[in-house]
Design a protein around this motif. Structure first.
Motif, PDB file in Angstrom:
ATOM      1  N   LEU A 204       0.840  -1.189   0.000  1.00  0.00           N
ATOM      2  CA  LEU A 204       0.000   0.000   0.000  1.00  0.00           C
ATOM      3  C   LEU A 204       0.876   1.241   0.000  1.00  0.00           C
ATOM      4  CD1 LEU A 204      -2.813  -0.852   2.598  1.00  0.00           C
ATOM      5  CD2 LEU A 204      -2.776  -1.254   0.128  1.00  0.00           C
ATOM      6  N   SER A 205       0.504   2.224  -0.788  1.00  0.00           N
ATOM      7  CA  SER A 205       1.290   3.451  -0.855  1.00  0.00           C
ATOM      8  C   SER A 205       1.156   4.230   0.456  1.00  0.00           C
ATOM      9  CB  SER A 205       0.824   4.334  -2.012  1.00  0.00           C
ATOM     10  OG  SER A 205      -0.452   4.868  -1.753  1.00  0.00           O
ATOM     11  N   ARG A 206       2.161   5.063   0.711  1.00  0.00           N
ATOM     12  CA  ARG A 206       2.133   5.923   1.889  1.00  0.00           C
ATOM     13  C   ARG A 206       0.874   6.791   1.877  1.00  0.00           C
ATOM     14  NH1 ARG A 206       3.666  11.071   3.344  1.00  0.00           N
ATOM     15  NH2 ARG A 206       4.674  11.280   5.386  1.00  0.00           N
TER      16      ARG A 206
ATOM     17  N   GLY B  51       1.950  15.461   9.312  1.00  0.00           N
ATOM     18  CA  GLY B  51       3.236  15.966   9.739  1.00  0.00           C
ATOM     19  C   GLY B  51       4.384  15.131   9.194  1.00  0.00           C
ATOM     20  N   LYS B  52       5.546  15.767   9.096  1.00  0.00           N
ATOM     21  CA  LYS B  52       6.702  15.083   8.530  1.00  0.00           C
ATOM     22  C   LYS B  52       7.009  13.806   9.302  1.00  0.00           C
ATOM     23  CE  LYS B  52      11.475  15.936   7.067  1.00  0.00           C
ATOM     24  NZ  LYS B  52      12.604  16.908   7.093  1.00  0.00           N
ATOM     25  N   HIS B  53       7.092  12.713   8.583  1.00  0.00           N
ATOM     26  CA  HIS B  53       7.458  11.413   9.143  1.00  0.00           C
ATOM     27  C   HIS B  53       6.401  10.842  10.095  1.00  0.00           C
ATOM     28  CE1 HIS B  53      11.220  12.097   7.221  1.00  0.00           C
ATOM     29  NE2 HIS B  53      11.665  12.955   8.099  1.00  0.00           N
ATOM     30  N   THR B  54       5.177  11.386  10.084  1.00  0.00           N
ATOM     31  CA  THR B  54       4.131  10.883  10.982  1.00  0.00           C
ATOM     32  C   THR B  54       3.910   9.392  10.796  1.00  0.00           C
ATOM     33  OG1 THR B  54       2.973  12.997  11.132  1.00  0.00           O
ATOM     34  CG2 THR B  54       1.680  11.014  11.571  1.00  0.00           C
ATOM     35  N   LEU B  55       3.720   8.965   9.550  1.00  0.00           N
ATOM     36  CA  LEU B  55       3.462   7.547   9.298  1.00  0.00           C
ATOM     37  C   LEU B  55       4.667   6.705   9.673  1.00  0.00           C
ATOM     38  CD1 LEU B  55       1.755   5.239   8.241  1.00  0.00           C
ATOM     39  CD2 LEU B  55       2.538   5.795   5.923  1.00  0.00           C
TER      40      LEU B  55
END
Length: 218
Positions: free
Chosen positions: A169-171, A185-189
């Motif tokens: 699955l894509s980000r 937010g940056k890098h949340t996932l």
């Protein structure tokens, strides 16, 4: 998510491509109707209606006939009500009139993408995937019969991946599933995935697919 931007104005297209790429989208630019119809398949089209070699309405009609699932947003200076109505009737999902703010365009893109994933593959109430047992109704997780305590978002990330085990699955897809946006937010996932892996104690269960996103090992 792959976006096809159909826009003949170099200044406008340059700004839009830059903005979309910063948001993590893969973007292909077409400056003519011919190039738009020859472009590779995509997830969403941003379509100018005034093109040097054809009418955007004809392009919209052709793209819709080719793929009834692709999202199409008309981005044009044609502001009359009849133009909006015609654009929607020939296949556009949304209509944005120039000049517009990038914030508005981004919100419309996200709204359209949310609609496209509103009905993801249904999750079984209790899914058993390898050593994992995920109870979606009770929101509990067991690994090798041992309970694993997750935060709400960690569970939602795992549940998103568990709907299609073995599928990358894509980000952007996971962000839409869990946060209802493609711009968190940056890098949340990444932070939530790292925490999920640590709590599972089996980092190999949630695999990174380079250039795409993540996959739950089936």
């Amino acid at each position: 998510m792959r976006i096809l931007l159909v826009e003949d104005d170099r200044r406008v297209s340059s700004v839009m491509v830059s903005m979309l790429q910063r948001r993590g989208y893969e973007v292909e630019h077409a400056a003519t109707a011919t190039a738009a119809l020859e472009a590779a398949p995509c997830d969403l089209v941003l379509l100018d209606m005034n093109l040097p070699d054809g009418d955007g309405l004809d392009v919209c009609r052709a793209l819709r006939a080719r793929n009834d699932q692709v999202g199409i947003i008309a981005v044009t200076a044609r502001a009359e009500e009849r133009d909006r109505v015609t654009g929607l009737r020939v296949g556009a999902d949304d209509y944005v009139v120039k000049p517009f703010s990038m914030a508005e365009l981004e919100a419309r893109i996200e709204a359209l993408l949310r609609r496209s994933v509103r009905h993801p593959p249904p999750a079984r109430e209790v899914a058993e995937i390898g050593p994992l047992r995920i109870d979606h109704a009770a929101r509990t997780v067991h690994l090798d019969e041992e309970p694993v305590t997750l935060t709400r978002k960690e569970f939602d990330v795992l549940a998103s991946l568990a709907r299609q085990p073995g599928v990358a699955l894509s980000r952007e897809r996971i962000l839409l599933d869990v946060w209802q946006t493609t711009w968190s937010g940056k890098h949340t996932l990444e932070v939530h995935v790292a925490s999920l892996r640590a709590k599972l104690g089996r980092p190999d269960l949630v695999e990174t697919v380079r250039g795409v996103g993540y996959r739950l090992r089936a």
